[in-house]
Design a protein around this motif. Sequence first.
Motif, PDB file in Angstrom:
ATOM      1  N   THR A   1       0.839  -1.201   0.000  1.00 27.42           N
ATOM      2  CA  THR A   1       0.000   0.000   0.000  1.00 27.42           C
ATOM      3  C   THR A   1       0.872   1.248   0.000  1.00 27.42           C
ATOM      4  OG1 THR A   1      -0.130  -0.035   2.419  1.00 27.42           O
ATOM      5  CG2 THR A   1      -1.905  -1.128   1.193  1.00 27.42           C
ATOM      6  N   TYR A   2       0.244   2.367  -0.311  1.00 22.17           N
ATOM      7  CA  TYR A   2       0.994   3.619  -0.436  1.00 22.17           C
ATOM      8  C   TYR A   2       0.071   4.772  -0.072  1.00 22.17           C
ATOM      9  CZ  TYR A   2       3.733   7.293  -2.812  1.00 22.17           C
ATOM     10  OH  TYR A   2       4.442   8.426  -3.123  1.00 22.17           O
ATOM     11  N   TYR A   3       0.583   5.692   0.763  1.00 19.85           N
ATOM     12  CA  TYR A   3      -0.232   6.815   1.249  1.00 19.85           C
ATOM     13  C   TYR A   3       0.571   8.109   1.221  1.00 19.85           C
ATOM     14  CZ  TYR A   3      -2.623   2.865   3.529  1.00 19.85           C
ATOM     15  OH  TYR A   3      -3.260   1.672   3.797  1.00 19.85           O
ATOM     16  N   PRO A   4      -0.088   9.226   1.066  1.00 17.97           N
ATOM     17  CA  PRO A   4       0.601  10.502   1.269  1.00 17.97           C
ATOM     18  C   PRO A   4       0.697  10.786   2.770  1.00 17.97           C
ATOM     19  CG  PRO A   4      -1.685  10.907   0.754  1.00 17.97           C
ATOM     20  CD  PRO A   4      -1.493   9.427   0.667  1.00 17.97           C
ATOM     21  N   ASP A   5       1.561  11.682   3.138  1.00 18.34           N
ATOM     22  CA  ASP A   5       1.766  11.993   4.555  1.00 18.34           C
ATOM     23  C   ASP A   5       0.496  12.514   5.224  1.00 18.34           C
ATOM     24  OD1 ASP A   5       5.189  13.226   4.167  1.00 18.34           O
ATOM     25  OD2 ASP A   5       4.378  11.201   4.401  1.00 18.34           O
ATOM     26  N   SER A   6      -0.373  13.143   4.445  1.00 16.88           N
ATOM     27  CA  SER A   6      -1.560  13.764   5.019  1.00 16.88           C
ATOM     28  C   SER A   6      -2.520  12.758   5.650  1.00 16.88           C
ATOM     29  CB  SER A   6      -2.291  14.590   3.964  1.00 16.88           C
ATOM     30  OG  SER A   6      -2.650  13.782   2.857  1.00 16.88           O
ATOM     31  N   VAL A   7      -2.475  11.496   5.225  1.00 12.80           N
ATOM     32  CA  VAL A   7      -3.398  10.500   5.759  1.00 12.80           C
ATOM     33  C   VAL A   7      -2.682   9.305   6.375  1.00 12.80           C
ATOM     34  CG1 VAL A   7      -5.107  11.170   4.035  1.00 12.80           C
ATOM     35  CG2 VAL A   7      -3.695   9.138   3.652  1.00 12.80           C
TER      36      VAL A   7
END
Length: 128
Positions: free
Chosen positions: A57-63
Amino acid sequence: VQLQASGGGLVQAGGSLRLSCSAPGRSFNNNVMGWFRQAPGKEREFVAAINWSGVSTYYPDSVKGRFTVSRDNAKNTIYLQMNSLKPEDTAVYYCAADRARSTVIGLFARRPSSYDDWGQGTLVTVSS
C-alpha cells in the motif's frame, strides 16, 4: 467501466468511516486500485493505493497512520478505513482502477492520469 463507491456520510471530527468500492461485472483483481478525494475549489488529491494482492500500500503523509486501504478480491471490492477524521478530510472521495499496473509505484500511483476507470464519488463531511 463505472466503479461504485459508497460509505460516505457526515461524521464528527475524530470519528471513523469506511468507504467501499466495487465494480459489478468487471474484475480488477490484477490491478492497482486507488482512492482520491476532491474538495470544493481544489484539485483532485491522492489518498491511497493498493497493489493487486493487497500486500503493498501507499499513502501521502496527510493520511498516513489514519487511513488504511484494503481489498477483498473474492468480492471484487476495495475499502478505505478512515480513522481520526479531521474537518480538512471533507471531500468527495473517488475510487479508481489502473489497468496498466498490478504493482504500486509511487510516481504513478499518486497521479490521477494513471487511472483508467473511476467511480462516481461518495461525499465525506467531517464536522468540527
